[in-house]
Design an enzyme around this catalytic site. Structure first.
Site, PDB file in Angstrom:
ATOM      1  N   HIS A 159       5.667  -0.502  -2.916  1.00  0.00           N
ATOM      2  CA  HIS A 159       5.156   0.275  -4.052  1.00  0.00           C
ATOM      3  C   HIS A 159       5.194   1.778  -3.797  1.00  0.00           C
ATOM      4  CE1 HIS A 159       2.797  -3.534  -5.526  1.00  0.00           C
ATOM      5  NE2 HIS A 159       4.095  -3.593  -5.788  1.00  0.00           N
ATOM      6  N   SER A 175      -4.942  -9.544  -3.445  1.00  0.00           N
ATOM      7  CA  SER A 175      -5.418 -10.536  -4.408  1.00  0.00           C
ATOM      8  C   SER A 175      -4.282 -11.435  -4.883  1.00  0.00           C
ATOM      9  CB  SER A 175      -6.052  -9.827  -5.607  1.00  0.00           C
ATOM     10  OG  SER A 175      -5.108  -8.958  -6.211  1.00  0.00           O
ATOM     11  N   ASN A 193       0.825  -1.213   0.000  1.00  0.00           N
ATOM     12  CA  ASN A 193       0.000   0.000   0.000  1.00  0.00           C
ATOM     13  C   ASN A 193       0.856   1.259   0.000  1.00  0.00           C
ATOM     14  OD1 ASN A 193      -2.011  -1.823   0.145  1.00  0.00           O
ATOM     15  ND2 ASN A 193      -2.535  -1.441   2.290  1.00  0.00           N
ATOM     16  N   ALA A 221     -10.272  -7.819   7.556  1.00  0.00           N
ATOM     17  CA  ALA A 221      -9.103  -7.740   8.443  1.00  0.00           C
ATOM     18  C   ALA A 221      -9.422  -7.020   9.754  1.00  0.00           C
ATOM     19  CB  ALA A 221      -7.963  -7.016   7.715  1.00  0.00           C
TER      20      ALA A 221
END
Ligand code: BJW
Length: 255
Positions: free
Chosen positions: A118, A188, A101, A231
């Site tokens: 990222h 995913s 994230n 979560a």
């Protein structure tokens, strides 16, 4: 189901690695990428917005889209899932937190030394020199330009076709093969090289616990336990079950 084998593996682990994806921030109101109705890629084309080619073609469009997302991130708050992962760091001897994230919500929940694979949407860098820059109050253009070289500024995120930060990827791969348990939360598992990390762990014999409401492809693999659910509910419940005496009082018990 949280059974004795699972609680035992976590309780005895000396090094836990946590790999998170967009799902951990969904309950903070940050859209995921691939959820069918609400995911960003159900409304926008990644090729138009999250590639170096898209930025070269229409830098203003890409800048505006990231500016919109940055505002959503600034307005969001960490949720019980982020807070449970922060709490976990004080319950195990060593925790390596790796996230795909770009929202910085783990850090805002208190987590430190987060490996960001990222990048981070709240940072800006020069598109020419790859140097992090302060945008500055006078940064008006779409995008603003680097004060030193005049090139466009861009968000400090990793687009498709770009390499991940080498040190972050190395640290994540090392932790995946050396940890005692890998907890994979809300991803995913479709975007590489991050999606290869659970495979690194499994090849090293590391048990994997997956937390996700959907049956993502990792769910059916050998050595993977799937806790089905959001979560923000599953992680606090898991901590309360494994460490009933020392989990923070805010964590709810499970029946
Ligand atoms: C919940 C929940 C709740 C919902 N609780 N869960 C090997 C094979 C095939 C292709 C490739 C390969 N290797 C490389 C590639 C190409 C490419 C790639 O992987 N493509 C595939 C998509 C086919 N990879 C790259 O290009 C990467 N670069 C690279 O490999 O460089 C090589 C290179 C070397 C040297 C020189 C040059 C190049 C870069 C990938 C960059 C990804 N960037 C993005 C955008 C970041 C910036 C931004 O935010 O805009 O990263 S794309 C997007 O996907 C973002 C995410 O981090 C990433 C992963 O998504 P994530 O987190 O998994 O989200 P979702 O939406 O997919 O899943 C959410 C999950 O949460 C779901 O399962 C839900 O069920 C769940 N959920 N609510 C828990 N409450």
């Amino acid at each position: 189901m949280i059974d004795a084998a699972l609680t035992g593996a976590l309780r005895e682990a000396r090094h836990v690695m946590v790999l998170t994806g967009a799902g951990i921030s969904a309950e903070s109101g940050i859209p995921t990428f691939r959820d069918a109705l609400t995911g960003l890629w159900s409304r926008y084309r990644a090729e138009d917005l999250a590639t170096p080619e898209a930025f070269a073609r229409d830098p203003g469009l890409v800048w505006d889209w990231y500016a919109w997302r940055r505002e959503r991130v600034r307005a969001a708050q960490p949720n019980p899932g982020h807070r449970a992962i922060h709490a976990l760091a004080s319950l195990v001897p060593r925790l390596t937190l790796v996230t795909q994230n770009v929202d910085g919500l783990h850090q805002r929940a208190g987590s430190r030394n987060v490996i960001e694979l990222h990048g981070n949407i709240l940072r800006t860098r020069c598109s020419h020199e790859d140097r992090i820059v302060e945008e500055g109050p006078g940064g008006t253009g779409r995008p603003p330009r680097c004060a030193d070289c005049g090139a466009f500024l861009r968000p400090d995120v990793v687009w498709f076709g770009e390499p991940l930060p080498a040190e972050a990827l190395r640290g994540a791969a090392e932790a995946a093969s050396a940890c005692d348990v890998l907890l994979v939360v809300g991803t995913s598992g479709l975007v590489y090289p991050a999606a290869g990390l659970p495979g690194v762990a499994r090849a090293a014999g590391v048990p994997v616990i997956l937390v996700d409401p959907q049956a993502v492809s990792l769910a059916g693999q050998t050595g993977v336990r799937h806790l089905v659910g959001p979560a923000g509910r599953v992680l606090p419940a898991l901590l309360a079950r494994v460490w009933p005496d020392s989990a923070p009082p805010a964590l709810p018990a499970i029946s």
